[in-house]
Design a protein around this motif. Structure first.
Motif, PDB file in Angstrom:
ATOM      1  N   ILE A  46       0.837  -1.205   0.000  1.00 23.82           N
ATOM      2  CA  ILE A  46       0.000   0.000   0.000  1.00 23.82           C
ATOM      3  C   ILE A  46       0.865   1.245   0.000  1.00 23.82           C
ATOM      4  O   ILE A  46       0.610   2.195  -0.760  1.00 23.82           O
ATOM      5  N   HIS A  48       0.242   3.229  -3.499  1.00 25.26           N
ATOM      6  CA  HIS A  48      -1.048   3.894  -3.294  1.00 25.26           C
ATOM      7  C   HIS A  48      -1.320   4.993  -4.318  1.00 25.26           C
ATOM      8  O   HIS A  48      -2.466   5.376  -4.531  1.00 25.26           O
ATOM      9  N   LEU A  67      -5.005  -2.895  -1.137  1.00 23.35           N
ATOM     10  CA  LEU A  67      -4.765  -1.543  -1.650  1.00 23.35           C
ATOM     11  C   LEU A  67      -6.052  -0.914  -2.160  1.00 23.35           C
ATOM     12  O   LEU A  67      -6.300   0.284  -1.963  1.00 23.35           O
ATOM     13  N   ASN A 119      -7.553   2.557  -0.640  1.00 24.80           N
ATOM     14  CA  ASN A 119      -7.787   3.761  -1.432  1.00 24.80           C
ATOM     15  C   ASN A 119      -9.224   4.255  -1.361  1.00 24.80           C
ATOM     16  O   ASN A 119      -9.475   5.448  -1.490  1.00 24.80           O
TER      17      ASN A 119
END
Length: 284
Positions: free
Chosen positions: A215, A219, A245, A249
């Protein structure tokens, strides 16, 4: 100390379908279609006072982010020889940083994901004089692989035509210097705060799970987790980590609003997580 969380405005992109496992992990969080200001998320093409600035930012970014630049800069900052400080000290340093790439929290129960949310942007200290004062184009903005063809889903793709790698036969094919399923860990990403913070965490022996490191590093890799590009370079571990991830997000982008958080109230909790997953002092 208080933190003002600004609501970014970004361009809406093709969304990767949500699978059933993801809904179990994130409690069924529903992604809103517009932000709290009535705009669509990640709308790079919308008229606004920041549009020209963001456009100029990506023009410069896509011109300079070559394979050679990334390789040399990653080697330079990968030495982590600038300063020793704690995670929380870095959080306080970040109050001095403004991210010019922005045109625009409730998480699942995993504590490592809460900590990842706190630290994922700490690499933006690269903008500060004590860290070399790198230009904005070398620190923030959407990231993408270098060393292979630039996918058209990368924001402002048109500006890659001014990048020297665009015409280099070693770099401008689908796989470029890579191979199918090689794993994203073997792929050179455009240089920025994501990759820097990943190096800081990894080299300082964090005990965050691999999904946390994934991540941190990817990201801003929207071409992958919003548009599904570059999946031919992923291995099985990447596929599993991508699920986390995508969850991250949704909360990182879609739950932001202009609210003030009393840092002193949440500080003890985050300090406990820092102590759990990181050493007291880190090399940066």
């Amino acid at each position: 100390m208080t933190i003002l969380i600004e609501q970014p405005e970004f361009a809406e992109e093709t969304k990767v379908p949500v699978d059933e496992k993801e809904l179990v992990l994130d409690g069924g969080f529903v992604v809103p279609q517009i932000n709290s200001f009535g705009h669509t998320f990640r709308d790079h093409d919308a008229e606004g006072e920041r549009r020209q600035g963001v456009d100029n930012f990506y023009h410069t970014n896509h011109f300079h982010q070559t394979y050679d630049f990334v390789k040399k800069t990653r080697e330079r900052y990968g030495k982590l020889d600038r300063v020793e400080m704690s995670i929380w000290e870095c959080c306080e340093l970040l109050n001095e940083v403004v991210d010019e790439s922005d045109p625009d929290l409730d998480y699942p129960d995993e504590d490592w994901l809460h900590l990842t949310g706190l630290i994922h942007d700490l690499g933006k200290v690269l903008l500060l004089p004590s860290f070399g004062e790198l230009p904005q184009w070398a620190v923030v903005g959407d990231t993408f692989p270098v060393g292979c063809a630039y996918d058209e889903s990368v924001v402002h793709h048109k500006y890659f035509k001014e990048n020297a790698d665009y015409y280099n036969p070693a770099y401008n094919t689908k796989y470029g210097v890579y191979s199918e399923g090689c794993g994203l860990n073997n792929v050179m990403m455009s240089w920025g705060h994501d990759d820097y913070m990943y190096l800081v965490a990894k080299e300082n022996k964090t005990t965050l799970p691999s999904a946390g490191l994934f991540i941190i590093r990817y990201h801003s890799f929207y071409a992958l987790h919003r548009s599904g590009a570059y999946k031919h370079l992923m291995n099985e571990e990447d596929v599993e980590n991508l699920k986390w991830l995508q969850i991250f997000n949704k909360y990182d982008l879609y739950s932001k609003s202009k609210v003030r958080i009393d840092v002193e109230k949440v500080k003890p909790y985050y300090i406990s997580l820092i102590e759990k997953y990181f050493p007291a002092k880190l090399k940066w």
